[in-house]
Scaffold this active site. Structure first.
Site, PDB file in Angstrom:
ATOM      1  N   LYS A   1     -31.782 -36.519 -29.848  1.00 48.92           N
ATOM      2  CA  LYS A   1     -31.929 -35.333 -29.048  1.00 48.92           C
ATOM      3  C   LYS A   1     -33.408 -35.076 -28.955  1.00 48.92           C
ATOM      4  O   LYS A   1     -34.036 -34.932 -30.305  1.00 48.92           O
ATOM      5  CB  LYS A   1     -31.321 -34.220 -29.704  1.00 48.92           C
TER       6      LYS A   1
ATOM      7  N   GLU B   1     -32.221 -31.995 -17.012  1.00 50.34           N
ATOM      8  CA  GLU B   1     -32.444 -32.447 -18.453  1.00 50.34           C
ATOM      9  C   GLU B   1     -31.068 -33.541 -18.888  1.00 50.34           C
ATOM     10  O   GLU B   1     -30.292 -33.703 -18.028  1.00 50.34           O
ATOM     11  CB  GLU B   1     -32.099 -31.419 -19.371  1.00 50.34           C
TER      12      GLU B   1
ATOM     13  N   ASP C   1     -34.422 -20.289 -36.995  1.00 50.71           N
ATOM     14  CA  ASP C   1     -34.231 -21.196 -36.283  1.00 50.71           C
ATOM     15  C   ASP C   1     -34.489 -20.621 -34.683  1.00 50.71           C
ATOM     16  O   ASP C   1     -33.707 -19.661 -34.280  1.00 50.71           O
ATOM     17  CB  ASP C   1     -32.458 -21.417 -36.515  1.00 50.71           C
TER      18      ASP C   1
ATOM     19  N   SER D   1     -35.622 -21.983 -30.825  1.00 52.70           N
ATOM     20  CA  SER D   1     -35.707 -23.134 -30.179  1.00 52.70           C
ATOM     21  C   SER D   1     -37.248 -23.277 -29.528  1.00 52.70           C
ATOM     22  O   SER D   1     -37.726 -22.271 -29.240  1.00 52.70           O
ATOM     23  CB  SER D   1     -34.754 -23.096 -28.823  1.00 52.70           C
ATOM     24  N   ALA D   2     -37.713 -24.563 -29.581  1.00 54.09           N
ATOM     25  CA  ALA D   2     -38.893 -24.856 -29.246  1.00 54.09           C
ATOM     26  C   ALA D   2     -39.089 -24.686 -27.416  1.00 54.09           C
ATOM     27  O   ALA D   2     -40.274 -24.538 -27.043  1.00 54.09           O
ATOM     28  CB  ALA D   2     -39.350 -26.447 -29.306  1.00 54.09           C
ATOM     29  N   ASP D   3     -37.885 -24.532 -26.890  1.00 59.89           N
ATOM     30  CA  ASP D   3     -37.765 -24.233 -25.468  1.00 59.89           C
ATOM     31  C   ASP D   3     -38.551 -23.041 -25.205  1.00 59.89           C
ATOM     32  O   ASP D   3     -39.135 -22.935 -24.037  1.00 59.89           O
ATOM     33  CB  ASP D   3     -36.404 -23.886 -25.091  1.00 59.89           C
TER      34      ASP D   3
ATOM     35  N   VAL E   1     -34.567 -28.858 -23.042  1.00 56.68           N
ATOM     36  CA  VAL E   1     -35.122 -28.088 -22.060  1.00 56.68           C
ATOM     37  C   VAL E   1     -36.862 -28.340 -22.300  1.00 56.68           C
ATOM     38  O   VAL E   1     -37.522 -28.720 -21.265  1.00 56.68           O
ATOM     39  CB  VAL E   1     -34.896 -26.595 -21.983  1.00 56.68           C
TER      40      VAL E   1
ATOM     41  N   LYS F   1     -26.518 -18.384 -24.002  1.00 58.34           N
ATOM     42  CA  LYS F   1     -25.170 -18.247 -24.595  1.00 58.34           C
ATOM     43  C   LYS F   1     -25.041 -17.333 -25.717  1.00 58.34           C
ATOM     44  O   LYS F   1     -26.125 -17.230 -26.402  1.00 58.34           O
ATOM     45  CB  LYS F   1     -24.788 -19.498 -25.168  1.00 58.34           C
TER      46      LYS F   1
HETATM   47  N1  PSU Z   1     -27.573 -24.354 -24.504  1.00 57.56           N
HETATM   48  C1  PSU Z   1     -26.559 -24.934 -23.878  1.00 57.56           C
HETATM   49  N2  PSU Z   1     -26.392 -26.094 -23.503  1.00 57.56           N
HETATM   50  C2  PSU Z   1     -27.044 -27.228 -24.092  1.00 57.56           C
HETATM   51  C3  PSU Z   1     -28.292 -26.708 -24.673  1.00 57.56           C
HETATM   52  C4  PSU Z   1     -28.530 -25.309 -24.818  1.00 57.56           C
HETATM   53  O1  PSU Z   1     -25.783 -23.899 -23.260  1.00 57.56           O
HETATM   54  O2  PSU Z   1     -26.955 -28.451 -23.729  1.00 57.56           O
HETATM   55  C5  PSU Z   1     -29.315 -27.817 -24.796  1.00 57.56           C
HETATM   56  C6  PSU Z   1     -30.291 -27.772 -24.037  1.00 57.56           C
HETATM   57  O3  PSU Z   1     -31.054 -29.194 -23.996  1.00 57.56           O
HETATM   58  C7  PSU Z   1     -31.548 -27.049 -24.996  1.00 57.56           C
HETATM   59  C8  PSU Z   1     -31.271 -27.487 -26.393  1.00 57.56           C
HETATM   60  O4  PSU Z   1     -32.944 -27.465 -24.586  1.00 57.56           O
HETATM   61  O5  PSU Z   1     -29.787 -27.574 -26.384  1.00 57.56           O
HETATM   62  C9  PSU Z   1     -31.810 -26.417 -27.427  1.00 57.56           C
HETATM   63  O6  PSU Z   1     -31.570 -27.027 -28.570  1.00 57.56           O
HETATM   64  P1  PSU Z   1     -32.142 -26.321 -29.751  1.00 57.56           P
HETATM   65  O7  PSU Z   1     -31.551 -24.934 -30.018  1.00 57.56           O
HETATM   66  O8  PSU Z   1     -31.900 -27.177 -31.037  1.00 57.56           O
HETATM   67  O9  PSU Z   1     -33.797 -26.063 -29.400  1.00 57.56           O
HETATM   68 MN    MN Z   2     -32.870 -24.856 -33.252  1.00 59.88          MN
END
Ligand code: PSU
Ligand code: MN
Length: 304
Positions: free
Chosen positions: A85, A24, A137, A139-141, A105, A158
């Site tokens: 992003k 990524e 909140d 994540s879409a991941d 991701v 994390k």
């Molecule tokens: N968690 C980490 N390091 C990162 C990310 C998440 O420890 O760099 C990044 C990744 O690209 C992940 C994104 O897909 O943040 C998730 O963001 P969000 O929570 O807004 O979906």
């Molecule tokens: Mn988010």
């Protein structure tokens, strides 16, 4: 079909049927400071080559989806200011409007599927944030893992996330969560946690077989492989918990929301640990890249 630009080494690897590992780019633009971000990205790519596979770092640049970046493109992306992003929701808009964006991701999985790449290495995935019961909140991941057939190697989640809730959503979505070589779900900066992982596998070959079986059964979605951080790079949870709590309360006070939450927390944790979090982060990403390369090589063997 949309236009895909392959780096020269990915182009050659595809033609030769070599194992390829996706990487990524949000970790480069929003996860680590310059210049370490570019150094780490190049090092991780080299780790994949040393393991016998070929790296494909994903990004959208001027409306073109890049699968694999040339060294000068990686440099430029790592230094660029204000790069978007992009996740699933933003990716088509970014491509359609000629924009430039780093892939999360979720977006990297989409890019990998378009390019026929089945394995992807990262540091940590996005998940269910603490307080999600009020902020929603998530994540879409997580939803991407449920629908796009890519095996993602990460070091667990994390502690900026609510890990039990993250695992619950993955279970609901039917995503296999596989701890590599241990029973507990790794906690990013620490190898062990007190949460048992849903599945455990001890060899890259088994992970590759599970991936192939899922495809053969016609099930959509991928797998999450949770690879523990190497022991010599660990940071004790007792040291990081107060740092995370401070970063989180600053985010709440400053009204940080939506896609800014994760980058804000990562940056504050880096600052508050005076870079110690970054050293650990580098070790675990490299470790994930090596495991992802082994899985990609095993998948290639299965396909022969
Ligand atoms: N968690 C980490 N390091 C990162 C990310 C998440 O420890 O760099 C990044 C990744 O690209 C992940 C994104 O897909 O943040 C998730 O963001 P969000 O929570 O807004 O979906
Ligand atoms: Mn988010």
């Amino acid at each position: 079909m949309i236009e895909i630009r392959y780096s020269s080494e990915v182009q050659t690897a595809k033609a030769a049927g070599q194992a390829i590992v996706a990487l990524e780019s949000t970790i480069i633009t929003h996860g680590m400071p310059y210049p370490q971000n570019v150094e780490v990205a190049a090092q991780v790519e080299q780790d994949i080559r040393d393991a016998g596979a070929v790296p494909a770092t994903m990004a959208v640049m001027k409306g073109v989806l890049h699968v694999g970046l040339e060294p000068d493109q990686l440099q430029a992306l790592g230094q660029a200011k204000g790069v978007a992003k992009i996740s699933r929701a933003d990716m088509p808009a970014c491509i359609a409007t000629g924009g430039t964006g780093a892939t999360t991701v979720a977006a990297t999985m989409i890019a990998a599927r378009l390019a026929g790449i089945e394995v992807f290495a990262t540091g940590g995935i996005g998940g269910v944030h603490k307080g999600a019961e009020t902020t929603f909140d998530v994540s879409a991941d997580l939803m991407e893992l449920a629908q796009t057939p890519v095996t993602v190697v990460a070091a667990g989640a994390k502690a900026i996330l609510d890990v039990p809730k993250t695992l619950e959503v993955l279970e609901t979505q039917g995503v296999p969560v596989i701890a590599y070589g241990q029973d507990s779900f790794p906690a990013f900066w620490s190898a062990q946690s007190d949460i048992k992982a849903p599945l455990r596998m001890d060899t890259p070959d088994k992970i590759a077989r599970a991936h192939a079986t899922r495809l053969a059964m016609g099930l959509p979605g991928g797998q999450l492989v949770a690879n523990p951080i190497p022991a010599d790079a660990e940071i004790a949870a007792a040291e990081l918990d107060p740092v995370i709590a401070k970063a989180q309360s600053e985010a709440d006070q400053q009204g940080i929301s939506g896609k800014d939450v994760t980058p804000f927390l990562l940056r504050r944790i880096f600052e508050l640990t005076e870079g110690r979090s970054l050293t650990a982060n580098i070790a675990l990403v490299r470790n994930n890249a090596r495991l992802a390369a082994k899985i990609a090589l095993e998948l290639n063997k299965l396909a022969q």
